[in-house]
Design a protein around this motif. Structure first.
Motif, PDB file in Angstrom:
ATOM      1  N   THR A  80      -4.211  -3.165   5.630  1.00  0.00           N
ATOM      2  CA  THR A  80      -3.436  -2.471   4.605  1.00  0.00           C
ATOM      3  C   THR A  80      -4.303  -2.038   3.417  1.00  0.00           C
ATOM      4  OG1 THR A  80      -2.772  -4.663   3.784  1.00  0.00           O
ATOM      5  CG2 THR A  80      -1.198  -3.479   5.175  1.00  0.00           C
ATOM      6  N   LYS A  81      -5.601  -1.966   3.636  1.00  0.00           N
ATOM      7  CA  LYS A  81      -6.486  -1.521   2.554  1.00  0.00           C
ATOM      8  C   LYS A  81      -6.189  -0.093   2.144  1.00  0.00           C
ATOM      9  CE  LYS A  81     -11.352  -0.975   1.301  1.00  0.00           C
ATOM     10  NZ  LYS A  81     -12.772  -1.142   1.750  1.00  0.00           N
ATOM     11  N   ASP A  82      -5.884   0.763   3.117  1.00  0.00           N
ATOM     12  CA  ASP A  82      -5.674   2.176   2.799  1.00  0.00           C
ATOM     13  C   ASP A  82      -4.363   2.730   3.346  1.00  0.00           C
ATOM     14  OD1 ASP A  82      -6.266   2.134   5.462  1.00  0.00           O
ATOM     15  OD2 ASP A  82      -8.011   3.470   5.340  1.00  0.00           O
ATOM     16  N   ARG A  83      -3.446   1.865   3.723  1.00  0.00           N
ATOM     17  CA  ARG A  83      -2.135   2.328   4.176  1.00  0.00           C
ATOM     18  C   ARG A  83      -1.108   1.222   3.966  1.00  0.00           C
ATOM     19  NH1 ARG A  83      -2.471   2.005  10.839  1.00  0.00           N
ATOM     20  NH2 ARG A  83      -3.819   0.154  10.908  1.00  0.00           N
ATOM     21  N   PRO A  84       0.152   1.577   3.820  1.00  0.00           N
ATOM     22  CA  PRO A  84       1.188   0.561   3.635  1.00  0.00           C
ATOM     23  C   PRO A  84       1.519  -0.114   4.958  1.00  0.00           C
ATOM     24  CG  PRO A  84       2.174   2.746   3.667  1.00  0.00           C
ATOM     25  CD  PRO A  84       0.682   2.952   3.726  1.00  0.00           C
ATOM     26  N   LYS A  85       1.926  -1.355   4.876  1.00  0.00           N
ATOM     27  CA  LYS A  85       2.230  -2.122   6.090  1.00  0.00           C
ATOM     28  C   LYS A  85       3.256  -1.437   6.991  1.00  0.00           C
ATOM     29  CE  LYS A  85       4.371  -6.034   5.496  1.00  0.00           C
ATOM     30  NZ  LYS A  85       4.651  -7.464   5.200  1.00  0.00           N
ATOM     31  N   PRO A  86       4.321  -0.810   6.466  1.00  0.00           N
ATOM     32  CA  PRO A  86       5.311  -0.200   7.359  1.00  0.00           C
ATOM     33  C   PRO A  86       4.762   0.928   8.236  1.00  0.00           C
ATOM     34  CG  PRO A  86       6.236  -0.526   5.183  1.00  0.00           C
ATOM     35  CD  PRO A  86       4.769  -0.783   5.056  1.00  0.00           C
ATOM     36  N   LEU A  87       3.573   1.442   7.932  1.00  0.00           N
ATOM     37  CA  LEU A  87       2.992   2.493   8.763  1.00  0.00           C
ATOM     38  C   LEU A  87       1.966   1.962   9.763  1.00  0.00           C
ATOM     39  CD1 LEU A  87       2.662   5.511   6.294  1.00  0.00           C
ATOM     40  CD2 LEU A  87       4.576   4.823   7.767  1.00  0.00           C
ATOM     41  N   PRO A 108      25.030   6.436   8.001  1.00  0.00           N
ATOM     42  CA  PRO A 108      25.080   7.765   7.380  1.00  0.00           C
ATOM     43  C   PRO A 108      24.103   7.981   6.231  1.00  0.00           C
ATOM     44  CG  PRO A 108      27.044   6.480   6.847  1.00  0.00           C
ATOM     45  CD  PRO A 108      26.328   5.736   7.908  1.00  0.00           C
ATOM     46  N   VAL A 109      23.830   6.936   5.446  1.00  0.00           N
ATOM     47  CA  VAL A 109      22.881   7.060   4.332  1.00  0.00           C
ATOM     48  C   VAL A 109      21.778   6.033   4.541  1.00  0.00           C
ATOM     49  CG1 VAL A 109      22.531   6.917   1.840  1.00  0.00           C
ATOM     50  CG2 VAL A 109      24.681   7.840   2.739  1.00  0.00           C
ATOM     51  N   ARG A 110      20.546   6.519   4.672  1.00  0.00           N
ATOM     52  CA  ARG A 110      19.404   5.634   4.892  1.00  0.00           C
ATOM     53  C   ARG A 110      18.409   5.822   3.758  1.00  0.00           C
ATOM     54  NH1 ARG A 110      17.656   7.961  10.428  1.00  0.00           N
ATOM     55  NH2 ARG A 110      18.434   9.812   9.345  1.00  0.00           N
ATOM     56  N   VAL A 111      18.024   4.705   3.153  1.00  0.00           N
ATOM     57  CA  VAL A 111      17.101   4.723   2.016  1.00  0.00           C
ATOM     58  C   VAL A 111      15.936   3.782   2.325  1.00  0.00           C
ATOM     59  CG1 VAL A 111      16.805   4.264  -0.456  1.00  0.00           C
ATOM     60  CG2 VAL A 111      18.990   5.160   0.400  1.00  0.00           C
ATOM     61  N   VAL A 112      14.734   4.256   2.060  1.00  0.00           N
ATOM     62  CA  VAL A 112      13.532   3.437   2.183  1.00  0.00           C
ATOM     63  C   VAL A 112      12.893   3.352   0.804  1.00  0.00           C
ATOM     64  CG1 VAL A 112      11.221   3.295   3.192  1.00  0.00           C
ATOM     65  CG2 VAL A 112      13.140   4.110   4.584  1.00  0.00           C
ATOM     66  N   ASN A 113      12.612   2.141   0.333  1.00  0.00           N
ATOM     67  CA  ASN A 113      11.913   2.053  -0.947  1.00  0.00           C
ATOM     68  C   ASN A 113      10.412   2.093  -0.716  1.00  0.00           C
ATOM     69  OD1 ASN A 113      11.548  -0.604  -0.020  1.00  0.00           O
ATOM     70  ND2 ASN A 113      11.824  -1.504  -2.049  1.00  0.00           N
ATOM     71  N   ALA A 114       9.670   2.476  -1.724  1.00  0.00           N
ATOM     72  CA  ALA A 114       8.221   2.637  -1.587  1.00  0.00           C
ATOM     73  C   ALA A 114       7.550   2.369  -2.926  1.00  0.00           C
ATOM     74  CB  ALA A 114       7.874   4.048  -1.102  1.00  0.00           C
ATOM     75  N   HIS A 115       6.358   1.783  -2.860  1.00  0.00           N
ATOM     76  CA  HIS A 115       5.533   1.584  -4.051  1.00  0.00           C
ATOM     77  C   HIS A 115       4.063   1.705  -3.680  1.00  0.00           C
ATOM     78  CE1 HIS A 115       4.129  -0.019  -7.898  1.00  0.00           C
ATOM     79  NE2 HIS A 115       3.336  -0.827  -7.207  1.00  0.00           N
ATOM     80  N   TYR A 116       3.575   0.771  -2.865  1.00  0.00           N
ATOM     81  CA  TYR A 116       2.173   0.785  -2.443  1.00  0.00           C
ATOM     82  C   TYR A 116       1.960   1.946  -1.461  1.00  0.00           C
ATOM     83  CZ  TYR A 116      -2.233  -0.980  -0.486  1.00  0.00           C
ATOM     84  OH  TYR A 116      -3.532  -1.121  -0.065  1.00  0.00           O
ATOM     85  N   HIS A 117       1.034   2.863  -1.826  1.00  0.00           N
ATOM     86  CA  HIS A 117       0.814   4.078  -1.033  1.00  0.00           C
ATOM     87  C   HIS A 117       2.141   4.795  -0.764  1.00  0.00           C
ATOM     88  CE1 HIS A 117      -3.440   3.557  -0.479  1.00  0.00           C
ATOM     89  NE2 HIS A 117      -3.298   2.365   0.103  1.00  0.00           N
ATOM     90  N   ALA A 118       2.934   4.931  -1.818  1.00  0.00           N
ATOM     91  CA  ALA A 118       4.246   5.567  -1.671  1.00  0.00           C
ATOM     92  C   ALA A 118       4.139   6.985  -1.128  1.00  0.00           C
ATOM     93  CB  ALA A 118       4.976   5.577  -3.018  1.00  0.00           C
ATOM     94  N   ASP A 119       3.057   7.681  -1.469  1.00  0.00           N
ATOM     95  CA  ASP A 119       2.901   9.057  -0.982  1.00  0.00           C
ATOM     96  C   ASP A 119       2.835   9.105   0.542  1.00  0.00           C
ATOM     97  OD1 ASP A 119       0.409   7.665  -1.254  1.00  0.00           O
ATOM     98  OD2 ASP A 119      -0.680   9.560  -1.061  1.00  0.00           O
ATOM     99  N   GLN A 120       2.260   8.076   1.156  1.00  0.00           N
ATOM    100  CA  GLN A 120       2.195   8.045   2.612  1.00  0.00           C
ATOM    101  C   GLN A 120       3.578   7.819   3.229  1.00  0.00           C
ATOM    102  OE1 GLN A 120      -0.929   5.677   4.405  1.00  0.00           O
ATOM    103  NE2 GLN A 120      -2.246   5.896   2.602  1.00  0.00           N
ATOM    104  N   ILE A 121       4.371   6.957   2.604  1.00  0.00           N
ATOM    105  CA  ILE A 121       5.740   6.750   3.069  1.00  0.00           C
ATOM    106  C   ILE A 121       6.536   8.051   2.938  1.00  0.00           C
ATOM    107  CG2 ILE A 121       7.905   5.508   2.662  1.00  0.00           C
ATOM    108  CD1 ILE A 121       5.861   3.648   3.809  1.00  0.00           C
ATOM    109  N   GLU A 122       6.406   8.725   1.802  1.00  0.00           N
ATOM    110  CA  GLU A 122       7.126   9.983   1.598  1.00  0.00           C
ATOM    111  C   GLU A 122       6.694  11.028   2.623  1.00  0.00           C
ATOM    112  OE1 GLU A 122       8.264  10.607  -2.954  1.00  0.00           O
ATOM    113  OE2 GLU A 122       6.097  10.275  -2.704  1.00  0.00           O
TER     114      GLU A 122
END
Length: 220
Positions: A15-22, A42-56
């Motif tokens: 996880t040095k350069d990517r978030p664990k969920p990826l 119907p509504v799905r939300v994922v929160n993000a902080h560490y490397h949030a841009d990769q999650i987005e």
């Protein structure tokens, strides 16, 4: 609500350069394994902080909302509270994204067992014998009437249904889901459900191979 904001420190260099969920298991991101179970929600939300841009970037065009926590990471309770405008007022599923499952859809099982007149939280649990890759003991004891208490020998899988009304009275921005659980337990409304399949903790590097082996056995 899928939790994907953490730093993934147990994963070390992975996880040095990517978030664990990826991180990929069997050729697919952990986040996608979790989203499979929520495809009909119907509504799905994922929160993000560490490397949030990769999650987005990963979720772009998917119809899944991303709740970015900035500048601070908000922990599970705070993250859920931040996402309430997207999720709405009713009870919600929450799910961790660092596990892989072999068996029926845990969210469907939770939905079938949910009794809002007697429950404020319903947690999916698994016996230690079916908690692949688990390091340490159990989290809760599951009583014959379905209520949960500590300590015990069943493991919380990271999937639950929980009412969110109590969040309205929390002034803190950063806090754990445990605050909701303690409130529910104090009123005898903290319940658990036993998962009939197998669950693998992929919060540490060894969990990747263990999860892939588990899936291979299930598909053999």
């Amino acid at each position: 609500m899928l939790f994907a904001a953490g730093f993934g420190t147990r994963m070390g260099a992975l996880t040095k350069d990517r978030p664990k969920p990826l991180i990929e298991v069997a050729g697919r991101a952990l986040l996608d394994h979790a989203l499979d179970f929520a495809r009909d929600v119907p509504v799905r939300v994922v929160n993000a902080h560490y490397h949030a841009d990769q999650i987005e970037g990963h979720l772009a065009g998917s119809g899944v909302h991303v709740s970015v926590e900035h500048p601070d990471i908000l922990d599970t309770g705070g993250g859920l509270k931040r996402a309430l405008p997207l999720l709405g007022d009713g009870p919600v599923f929450t799910m961790n994204t660092d596990a892989v499952w072999s068996g029926p859809n845990p969210l469907a099982l939770l939905s079938d067992a949910w009794q809002p007149e007697r429950m404020d939280a319903l947690l999916m649990c698994v016996p230690l014998a079916r908690a692949v890759g688990r390091k340490g003991g159990g989290d809760f004891a599951l009583s014959p009437d379905g209520t949960l208490s500590r300590p015990g020998d069943v493991v919380y899988t990271g999937a639950q249904i929980v009412k969110t009304a109590a969040l309205q009275g929390v002034e803190d921005d950063i806090f754990s889901m445990h605050r909701l659980w303690e409130d529910a337990a104090a009123r005898g409304r903290f319940h658990g459900l036993t998962y009939p399949g197998t669950w693998c903790d992929v919060g540490h590097p060894e969990g990747i191979a263990l999860a892939e082996e588990m899936l291979e056995r299930a598909n053999a």
